[in-house]
Every structure is written in structure tokens, then in C-alpha cells.
Design a protein around this motif. Structure first.
Motif, PDB file in Angstrom:
ATOM      1  N   TYR A 293       0.806  -1.298   0.077  1.00  0.00           N
ATOM      2  CA  TYR A 293       0.096   0.041   0.036  1.00  0.00           C
ATOM      3  C   TYR A 293       0.906   1.390  -0.118  1.00  0.00           C
ATOM      4  O   TYR A 293       0.359   2.270  -0.635  1.00  0.00           O
ATOM      5  N   SER A 337      -0.200  -8.225  -2.412  1.00  0.00           N
ATOM      6  CA  SER A 337       0.073  -7.118  -3.465  1.00  0.00           C
ATOM      7  C   SER A 337      -0.948  -6.697  -4.510  1.00  0.00           C
ATOM      8  O   SER A 337      -1.330  -5.670  -4.535  1.00  0.00           O
ATOM      9  N   ARG A 338      -1.430  -7.766  -5.078  1.00  0.00           N
ATOM     10  CA  ARG A 338      -2.343  -7.630  -5.843  1.00  0.00           C
ATOM     11  C   ARG A 338      -3.733  -7.220  -5.421  1.00  0.00           C
ATOM     12  O   ARG A 338      -4.511  -6.426  -5.802  1.00  0.00           O
ATOM     13  N   HIS A 341      -3.355  -3.388  -4.527  1.00  0.00           N
ATOM     14  CA  HIS A 341      -3.357  -2.607  -5.652  1.00  0.00           C
ATOM     15  C   HIS A 341      -4.731  -2.408  -6.306  1.00  0.00           C
ATOM     16  O   HIS A 341      -4.781  -1.172  -6.680  1.00  0.00           O
ATOM     17  N   ARG A 344      -6.437   0.468  -4.073  1.00  0.00           N
ATOM     18  CA  ARG A 344      -5.609   1.639  -4.318  1.00  0.00           C
ATOM     19  C   ARG A 344      -6.242   2.327  -5.555  1.00  0.00           C
ATOM     20  O   ARG A 344      -6.723   3.269  -5.812  1.00  0.00           O
ATOM     21  N   ASP A 345      -6.380   1.254  -6.551  1.00  0.00           N
ATOM     22  CA  ASP A 345      -6.789   1.813  -8.088  1.00  0.00           C
ATOM     23  C   ASP A 345      -8.269   1.856  -8.156  1.00  0.00           C
ATOM     24  O   ASP A 345      -8.469   2.990  -8.708  1.00  0.00           O
TER      25      ASP A 345
END
Length: 368
Positions: A293, A337-338, A341, A344-345
Motif C-alpha cells: 500500500y 500485493s494484487r 493494488h 488503491r486503484d
């Protein structure tokens, strides 16, 4: 473990079935319960992408935002909003949809919520499951009923030794107990009614699921995202609890692969563990999440508080690996991680459909 000759013969080419096959799912009539939930919305999106004719039955989404609305799942499937405890509604939906495959995900799926409403939890997870199975009796169209329970059905001895499918069932909290009890119910319907109809009745026990699009309460990554997006410190009540974490696409892929194979081989009417090769602590997952993050404060509790929850839990996934060719495609670091992300996106305005398509394409491109 002894299995029938038809299944043994099929194991020769098991590697070819390690991923869902669009050719199989295209045009299949699928009843998906729980399609408004996190896993259910992901699964509805994937099934629609493969060309399945999906009918969904579930309550309204329980969070804002939610993946069901973000993906416009109601426009992708034939959607019924209702309670699986309503036997008349369940029978009507089953009759209207004439499913070939049933994927039963609808449940009260939170441990802490089960302490607040134990009777409702038992009713949904047991009576709701009974209603689904009972509606399939004498239904000529149905070939597979895949019933999703949980990794928490095992009598937890607080050991890191992974539980195989043959381990004793149990359940301290109402959620775990309700799911363990539902497995006895499923076994009864299988042996008393559905096996004689030639229906494969399978049970899927999946580990803890993470991934973009989950905004449920009392779940680790959604709690982290809410805290960090609001500039608050994330409060972790059990940092050293150990779980078999996996990205949502891994169990969903496992469900689809099992249903494909069980469509042909009724000898696969068994319980199956689906999860990673190991387990990790909450503390480890949060450290990975914060790194992915980019920022975020965390307060790790030094004393355990609140109602009982299992401390150590790991699954033995040997059977699924050896007999179905199923193995996880993303390790924990990639899964976290995926997920981060994705959140976040999405927060920055990227459409959920684009994010889910991106993850699906990346997931399916991995060659095991």
C-alpha cells in the motif's frame, strides 16, 4: 484413499484440468447462491466471462461499497434477491433456473457475527443449505452440487499440523459449528437422495480468502484499507493468529475445476481442502499489505481480547493437488500485493470491471 475406477482413469490427464475451461462452462445453466457477496460477485463475473447462464440467489449486499454493485453483476446474471431460509423461494428459483450445476456459497460467514446472532447463523448455514439440497431432489437437470463450507469445520487443536479432509470435525464458535453441522446434513442428502439421482455432491473447504473488492466488516484487508484511507491506525486484535491465506481467485478456480470434473465423475463426491501450501500470521500479512500500500499505521494488540477465535489453522491440500491437479498460482506476497493494488486503484477511480479483468488475465497467464 480409495476412489472408483472411473476417477482413477481420469487422473492420467489431470494436469489438463488445473484451470477452469471456458468450453465446458459455455452455455451451462448454473445456480450460484451468494452472488451478492465478495466471492460470489467474483465468481459470477468469471462465469459470465466464460459464457455460463447464471442464476443468482442471495440477500442484498451487506456493505457500501460492494463488489456486486461495482461490477454490475445484476446485469450479468439472472438475479434473485432473497433469503435461502425461505424454502418456497428456493424451490421457485431452482424450478425456474433448472440448473445443471449448483454452486452454493450463500452463508453467514463471519465468526464474530456468529456470536452476536448464533441462531441466525445456524439457521442460514444449516436450514438454508438443507433448503438448497431439498429443492434438488428429483430435479432431472442437476448434475453437480458443490457446497462451500470453510476451513474452520475441523476440531481445532491449536496445532500447526495441517488438517487433512479425514480430520475430526468440530467447532467452538457458532459459525464453525454451524458449518461442521451442515457437512453432516450434506452427507445425509448425498447418501439418502442425490447419489441415487447420479448427482455429484461435493464439499469445498477453503482457507482464508483475500482479494480486491471485499468491504466486509471484521476482515483483515478491508479493515486495513478503511483505516489507511481515512488516515487512522489499523487496530489488530490477534496479530499472531495463523491462517491459510489465499487470493480469492485460487479457491474460485478450485471450485470450478472440481465442478467440471465432478460433472463427469460422481466418485469425486467428497470433501476437498483448497488452500495454499502453508500458513502465515496476521502480523506477516499486514506487513506485506502495508508494504504494498505504501503507508499506514498499525497498532498490534499485546493481549488477546474478545470472543474465542482459533489461533492456529492450516490445511493439508495434498488430495486436491494429487487427484485434481489443483495448486495455488499466487503465493502470499503476490496475493497481498494484487489485493492492495486493486483497492488503491479502485479508490483512484479505476472501474471494478477493469480491475477484475486485469487480475483474472494475470492469474490465468501463470503456468504452474
Amino acid at each position: 484413499m480409495a476412489i472408483g475406477n472411473r476417477a482413477v482413469a481420469n487422473l492420467v490427464d489431470v494436469a489438463a484440468f488445473s484451470a477452469p475451461e471456458p468450453e465446458f462452462w459455455r452455455g451451462k445453466r448454473v445456480l450460484l447462491t451468494g452472488h451478492t457477496g465478495f466471492k460470489g460477485a467474483w465468481l459470477a463475473f468469471w462465469l459470465h466471462r466464460m459464457g455460463a447462464q447464471v442464476t443468482g440467489l442471495a440477500l442484498t449486499p451487506n456493505s457500501l461499497p460492494n463488489l456486486f454493485d461495482a461490477l454490475a453483476v445484476a446485469s450479468l446474471v439472472r438475479s434473485y434477491v432473497g433469503d435461502i431460509r425461505d424454502s418456497d423461494l428456493v424451490r421457485r428459483v431452482v424450478s425456474d433456473s433448472q440448473p445443471e450445476i449448483v454452486l452454493h456459497l450463500a452463508a453467514q460467514a463471519l465468526v464474530r457475527a456468529s456470536y452476536k446472532d448464533p441462531v441466525g447463523t445456524f439457521a442460514t448455514n444449516m436450514i438454508g443449505t438443507a433448503n438448497i439440497l431439498d429443492a434438488l431432489r428429483d430435479l432431472a437437470s442437476v448434475r453437480v452440487a458443490l457446497m462451500v463450507t470453510t476451513d474452520k469445520v475441523y476440531r481445532n487443536r491449536e496445532l500447526l499440523t495441517p488438517y487433512p479432509e479425514t480430520a475430526e470435525l468440530g467447532g467452538h464458535d457458532p459459525y464453525s459449528a454451524s458449518k461442521a453441522a451442515s457437512e453432516l446434513l450434506i452427507a445425509s442428502y448425498r447418501s439418502s437422495f442425490l447419489a441415487a439421482q447420479g448427482v455429484s455432491v461435493c464439499v469445498a473447504r477453503a482457507g482464508n480468502v483475500i482479494g480486491g473488492g471485499d468491504w466486509s466488516e471484521d476482515r483483515l484487508l478491508p479493515d486495513a484499507v478503511r483505516a489507511w484511507q481515512s488516515g487512522e491506525a489499523l487496530q489488530i486484535r490477534r496479530p499472531d493468529a495463523v491462517r491459510p491465506w489465499q487470493h480469492v481467485l485460487d479457491p474460485l478456480s478450485s471450485y470450478l475445476v472440481l465442478a467440471q470434473k465432478a460433472y463427469q465423475f460422481t466418485t469425486l463426491s467428497q470433501a476437498w481442502n483448497f488452500g495454499p501450501d502453508g500458513a502465515a500470521s496476521v502480523r506477516e500479512v499486514i506487513k506485506l499489505a502495508r508494504s504494498a500500500y505504501g503507508s499506514g499505521e498499525v497498532d498490534f494488540a499485546t493481549q488477546v481480547t474478545g470472543p474465542h477465535e482459533a489461533g492456529l489453522l492450516a490445511l493439508d491440500v495434498t488430495k486436491a493437488r494429487q487427484e485434481l491437479g489443483i495448486r495455488p498460482r499466487w503465493d502470499l506476497q503476490v496475493a497481498v500485493s494484487r489485493s492492495m493494488h486493486w483497492y488503491r486503484d479502485f479508490h483512484e477511480g479505476v472501474a471494478a470491471s477493469e480491475l477484475c479483468t486485469r487480475d483474472l488475465d494475470a492469474y490465468l497467464s501463470v503456468r504452474s
